[in-house]
Design an enzyme around this catalytic site. Structure first.
Site, PDB file in Angstrom:
ATOM      1  N   ASP A   1      -0.245   5.160   0.772  1.00 34.26           N
ATOM      2  CA  ASP A   1      -0.523   6.230   1.737  1.00 34.26           C
ATOM      3  C   ASP A   1      -0.608   5.668   3.149  1.00 34.26           C
ATOM      4  OD1 ASP A   1      -0.648   8.208  -0.254  1.00 34.26           O
ATOM      5  OD2 ASP A   1      -2.629   7.479  -0.812  1.00 34.26           O
TER       6      ASP A   1
ATOM      7  N   ASP B   1       0.873  -1.166   0.000  1.00 35.84           N
ATOM      8  CA  ASP B   1       0.000   0.000   0.000  1.00 35.84           C
ATOM      9  C   ASP B   1       0.926   1.237   0.000  1.00 35.84           C
ATOM     10  OD1 ASP B   1      -2.263   1.735   0.561  1.00 35.84           O
ATOM     11  OD2 ASP B   1      -1.426   1.868   2.593  1.00 35.84           O
TER      12      ASP B   1
HETATM   13  C1  XBP Z   1      -5.459   6.164   0.615  1.00 32.42           C
HETATM   14  C2  XBP Z   1      -6.564   6.952   0.097  1.00 32.42           C
HETATM   15  C3  XBP Z   1      -6.304   7.937  -0.895  1.00 32.42           C
HETATM   16  C4  XBP Z   1      -5.686   9.245  -0.460  1.00 32.42           C
HETATM   17  C5  XBP Z   1      -6.085  10.297  -1.436  1.00 32.42           C
HETATM   18  O1  XBP Z   1      -5.497   4.955  -0.080  1.00 32.42           O
HETATM   19  O2  XBP Z   1      -7.704   6.744   0.440  1.00 32.42           O
HETATM   20  O3  XBP Z   1      -7.558   8.214  -1.406  1.00 32.42           O
HETATM   21  O4  XBP Z   1      -6.132   9.629   0.812  1.00 32.42           O
HETATM   22  O5  XBP Z   1      -5.628  10.007  -2.697  1.00 32.42           O
HETATM   23  P1  XBP Z   1      -4.362   3.827   0.052  1.00 32.42           P
HETATM   24  P2  XBP Z   1      -6.378  10.509  -4.015  1.00 32.42           P
HETATM   25  O6  XBP Z   1      -4.172   3.573   1.539  1.00 32.42           O
HETATM   26  O7  XBP Z   1      -4.920   2.666  -0.692  1.00 32.42           O
HETATM   27  O8  XBP Z   1      -3.114   4.348  -0.613  1.00 32.42           O
HETATM   28  O9  XBP Z   1      -6.923  11.874  -3.705  1.00 32.42           O
HETATM   29  O10 XBP Z   1      -5.310  10.546  -5.085  1.00 32.42           O
HETATM   30  O11 XBP Z   1      -7.487   9.533  -4.311  1.00 32.42           O
END
Ligand code: XBP
Length: 255
Positions: free
Chosen positions: A13, A11
């Protein structure tokens, strides 16, 4: 029959970088300001909004739950798309300013996996260019090529906790779930990876520490470094003090 560990699926973020509160949240607020909106997502609000995965989905949920009388001149769909483009632009600006470093142990583990021939992949909800820029701004442009697959954003119809993005990554890797290990930081990410059949290591961050990680092979507070031991929150690290490939192989092969 036990299959060897052939790939790690990360993953992004919260897992590669601790970038939700100081990265994505800030970028959303900058985009709101640039669009002349009086919306502001403070930390407690954003914490709640993190239950909705995906930036566009998060904005839509916010409008419906917090500002239901809001009217977009050309319709909500087009408005959200434009606003989210501006949010991505702002987020990329933060990355270019060096505001979002990788978490401890991430670069070390990527390098170790590469030199051992264990393949690398990403399964993330965020926008594709956010992933590649994070890698090139932190490790260097060459790091994007370390990943055989970067599955990101809208390639998956249903976002986490649905398994789609991990299934998509597995399909592109041409590997079975039993040959891979997922690394995640959220309960929804764990549910997504497990529904795709993946064993999953959790590295919590301050936002997700209190979530339910039942079913993870190990829960730690960070991947750790030789001189910066992780804290084991659940599971058995077998005496390891940081996540190296030897530990990941043991976790992967354990029943
Ligand atoms: C994390 C998310 C993302 C970010 C925002 O997802 O939910 O939506 O917060 O990114 P993961 P975008 O843990 O799967 O990485 O605004 O580009 O959607």
């Amino acid at each position: 029959m036990e299959k060897g560990l052939k790939a790690l699926i990360f993953d992004v973020d919260g897992t590669l970088a601790d970038n939700e509160m100081d990265g994505h949240r800030v970028a959303f607020n900058l985009a709101f300001r640039a669009a002349g909106l009086n919306w502001h997502w403070d930390e407690p609000t954003y914490h709640r909004l993190l239950e909705v995965f995906g930036g566009k989905e998060r904005i839509r949920y916010f409008v419906e739950a917090y500002d239901p009388r809001f009217k977009a001149p050309d319709g909500l769909d087009a408005f959200i798309l434009d606003l989210h483009k501006e949010k991505t632009r702002q987020y990329m600006g933060l990355l270019k300013a060096g505001a979002l470093p990788l978490r401890p142990g991430v670069e070390r583990l990527l390098r170790e996996a590469r030199s051992a021939g264990v393949r690398l992949a990403v399964a993330s909800t965020t926008t594709f260019e956010n992933v590649t820029l994070l890698l090139s701004e932190t490790v260097g442009e060459h790091a994007v090529g370390w990943f055989d697959v970067i599955a990101a954003g809208d390639v998956a119809k249903n976002k986490k906790p649905a398994p789609d993005i991990f299934l998509h990554a597995l399909e592109r890797l041409e590997l079975d779930a039993a040959e891979c290990l997922a690394i995640e930081d959220t309960e929804a990410g764990l549910a997504s990876a497990r529904a795709a059949g993946l064993k999953t290591l959790i590295t919590v961050n301050p936002t997700t520490r209190h979530e339910d990680f039942t079913g993870a092979v190990l829960v730690v507070d960070q991947l750790g470094e030789p001189d910066r031991p992780f804290e084991v929150l659940a599971g058995d690290a077998g005496g390891a003090t940081y996540a190296d490939l030897a530990l990941l192989r043991r976790l992967h092969s354990a029943e």
